[in-house]
Design a protein around this motif. Structure first.
Motif, PDB file in Angstrom:
ATOM      1  N   TYR B  32       0.870  -1.166   0.000  1.00 16.12           N
ATOM      2  CA  TYR B  32       0.000   0.000   0.000  1.00 16.12           C
ATOM      3  C   TYR B  32       0.905   1.214   0.000  1.00 16.12           C
ATOM      4  O   TYR B  32       1.807   1.323   0.843  1.00 16.12           O
ATOM      5  CB  TYR B  32      -0.907  -0.006   1.234  1.00 16.12           C
ATOM      6  N   TYR B  36       1.144  11.757   0.935  1.00 16.77           N
ATOM      7  CA  TYR B  36       0.523  12.736   1.813  1.00 16.77           C
ATOM      8  C   TYR B  36       1.033  14.132   1.450  1.00 16.77           C
ATOM      9  O   TYR B  36       2.199  14.307   1.091  1.00 16.77           O
ATOM     10  CB  TYR B  36       0.835  12.424   3.282  1.00 16.77           C
ATOM     11  N   PRO B  44      -0.251  16.273   7.941  1.00 20.31           N
ATOM     12  CA  PRO B  44      -0.316  15.664   6.610  1.00 20.31           C
ATOM     13  C   PRO B  44      -1.736  15.208   6.303  1.00 20.31           C
ATOM     14  O   PRO B  44      -2.486  14.807   7.196  1.00 20.31           O
ATOM     15  CB  PRO B  44       0.622  14.458   6.738  1.00 20.31           C
ATOM     16  N   LEU B  46      -3.983  12.814   3.355  1.00 23.13           N
ATOM     17  CA  LEU B  46      -3.877  11.859   2.248  1.00 23.13           C
ATOM     18  C   LEU B  46      -4.236  12.531   0.928  1.00 23.13           C
ATOM     19  O   LEU B  46      -5.288  13.154   0.800  1.00 23.13           O
ATOM     20  CB  LEU B  46      -4.800  10.669   2.497  1.00 23.13           C
ATOM     21  N   ARG B  51      -2.163   0.646  -4.924  1.00 20.31           N
ATOM     22  CA  ARG B  51      -1.779  -0.710  -4.547  1.00 20.31           C
ATOM     23  C   ARG B  51      -1.051  -1.325  -5.740  1.00 20.31           C
ATOM     24  O   ARG B  51      -1.258  -0.920  -6.870  1.00 20.31           O
ATOM     25  CB  ARG B  51      -3.017  -1.514  -4.156  1.00 20.31           C
ATOM     26  N   PHE B  89       4.992  13.777   1.160  1.00 16.11           N
ATOM     27  CA  PHE B  89       5.608  12.588   1.727  1.00 16.11           C
ATOM     28  C   PHE B  89       5.064  11.354   1.022  1.00 16.11           C
ATOM     29  O   PHE B  89       3.849  11.191   0.895  1.00 16.11           O
ATOM     30  CB  PHE B  89       5.276  12.457   3.217  1.00 16.11           C
ATOM     31  N   SER B 100      -0.181  -4.155   9.845  1.00 18.22           N
ATOM     32  CA  SER B 100      -0.835  -3.701   8.621  1.00 18.22           C
ATOM     33  C   SER B 100      -1.160  -2.218   8.709  1.00 18.22           C
ATOM     34  O   SER B 100      -1.552  -1.713   9.758  1.00 18.22           O
ATOM     35  CB  SER B 100      -2.101  -4.508   8.358  1.00 18.22           C
ATOM     36  N   TYR B 101      -0.956  -1.532   7.616  1.00 18.33           N
ATOM     37  CA  TYR B 101      -1.208  -0.107   7.470  1.00 18.33           C
ATOM     38  C   TYR B 101      -0.418   0.734   8.449  1.00 18.33           C
ATOM     39  O   TYR B 101      -0.774   1.864   8.734  1.00 18.33           O
ATOM     40  CB  TYR B 101      -2.704   0.199   7.563  1.00 18.33           C
ATOM     41  N   GLN B 102       0.684   0.200   8.972  1.00 19.45           N
ATOM     42  CA  GLN B 102       1.591   0.987   9.795  1.00 19.45           C
ATOM     43  C   GLN B 102       2.543   1.670   8.835  1.00 19.45           C
ATOM     44  O   GLN B 102       3.402   1.036   8.246  1.00 19.45           O
ATOM     45  CB  GLN B 102       2.329   0.076  10.763  1.00 19.45           C
ATOM     46  N   LEU B 103       2.380   2.961   8.656  1.00 22.01           N
ATOM     47  CA  LEU B 103       3.054   3.686   7.601  1.00 22.01           C
ATOM     48  C   LEU B 103       4.529   3.936   7.900  1.00 22.01           C
ATOM     49  O   LEU B 103       4.889   4.357   8.993  1.00 22.01           O
ATOM     50  CB  LEU B 103       2.358   5.026   7.370  1.00 22.01           C
ATOM     51  N   PHE B 105       7.355   6.384   6.347  1.00 20.29           N
ATOM     52  CA  PHE B 105       7.379   7.571   5.512  1.00 20.29           C
ATOM     53  C   PHE B 105       8.752   7.826   4.911  1.00 20.29           C
ATOM     54  O   PHE B 105       9.782   7.520   5.513  1.00 20.29           O
ATOM     55  CB  PHE B 105       6.990   8.805   6.331  1.00 20.29           C
ATOM     56  N   GLY B 106       8.748   8.420   3.714  1.00 17.72           N
ATOM     57  CA  GLY B 106       9.957   9.018   3.174  1.00 17.72           C
ATOM     58  C   GLY B 106      10.233  10.313   3.914  1.00 17.72           C
ATOM     59  O   GLY B 106       9.438  10.760   4.744  1.00 17.72           O
ATOM     60  N   LYS B 107      11.373  10.943   3.602  1.00 17.77           N
ATOM     61  CA  LYS B 107      11.780  12.123   4.353  1.00 17.77           C
ATOM     62  C   LYS B 107      11.120  13.409   3.881  1.00 17.77           C
ATOM     63  O   LYS B 107      11.279  14.450   4.503  1.00 17.77           O
ATOM     64  CB  LYS B 107      13.299  12.260   4.329  1.00 17.77           C
ATOM     65  N   GLY B 108      10.398  13.344   2.791  1.00 22.45           N
ATOM     66  CA  GLY B 108       9.655  14.511   2.354  1.00 22.45           C
ATOM     67  C   GLY B 108      10.324  15.293   1.244  1.00 22.45           C
ATOM     68  O   GLY B 108      11.554  15.304   1.121  1.00 22.45           O
TER      69      GLY B 108
END
Lengths: 110, 115
Positions: B32, B36, B44, B46, B51, B89, B100-103, B105-108
């Motif tokens: 997934y 953001y 942030p 969405l 997917r 992000f 599950s669905y524990q995000l 993140f990239g650094k932005g």
């Protein structure tokens, strides 16, 4: 419909002081999260909860504690604040795949 | 270990141009991939998500392109507007099972769209 509300929005602490950040959601979500956001670091997960009475550690849990006594509330505690905990803290709740974030709490530890 | 790498850190685009932000992930269990959008002083929100069963998803001026074999995905903003100026992000998570669905993140990427 407020969504996710964080209290307070700003706070300055002295090193060694304690405080609690409150997150409240009115969407009846099971999952709640605390992140910290630092420049150039993105959002990093501190702790999370998969339901009332449950908590679990995330990526950067040291120096923080959490409690989820009521489904709608998720509290983040700092027992002895350190300058390294200066950050913007975001709470989020989730339904399905979508996470909803609060407005953030800007914490400065001097 | 940085599981989601995002580039560039900052991006300046002229109004009407195309903004492109890239992300790469390492964990093959991720299925997934949301993006953001964050405005200054706000949390942030969405923007769009995909997917891995599709290679592209479009919502208005925003498109996600996904390359499963390369473990890369990107955000394209067509006809960029000054109101798109924000930090973006990318994120990734598993869609089922433990965590599950524990995000993650990239650094932005800080996007500035100039008139």
């Amino acid at each position: 419909n407020a969504g996710v509300t964080q209290t307070p929005k700003f706070r300055v602490l002295k090193t060694g002081q304690s405080m609690t950040l409150l997150c409240a959601q009115d969407m009846n979500h099971e999952y709640m999260y605390w992140y910290r956001q630092d420049p150039g670091m993105g959002l990093r997960l501190i702790h999370y909860s998969v339901g009332e009475g449950t908590t679990a550690k995330g990526e950067v849990p040291d120096g923080y504690n959490v409690s989820r006594l009521k489904k709608q509330n998720f509290l983040l505690g700092l027992e002895s604040a350190a300058p390294s905990q200066t950050s913007v803290y975001f709470c989020a709740s989730r339904t399905g795949a979508r996470a909803f974030f609060g407005q953030g709490t800007r914490l400065t530890v001097v | 270990q940085q599981q989601v790498k995002q580039s560039p850190q900052s991006l300046i685009v002229q109004k009407g141009g195309i903004s492109i932000i890239n992300c790469a992930y390492e964990n093959t269990a991720f299925d997934y991939f949301p993006w953001y959008q964050q405005f200054p002083g706000k949390g942030p929100a969405l923007l769009i998500a995909i997917r891995p069963d599709v290679s592209e998803k479009k919502e208005g001026r925003f498109t996600i392109s996904f390359n499963k074999s390369a473990k890369q995905f990107s955000l394209h903003i067509m006809d960029s507007q000054p109101g798109d100026s924000a930090t973006y992000f990318c994120a990734a998570s598993k869609g089922s099972g433990a965590g599950s669905y524990q995000l993650t993140f990239g650094k932005g990427t800080k996007l500035s769209v100039i008139p």
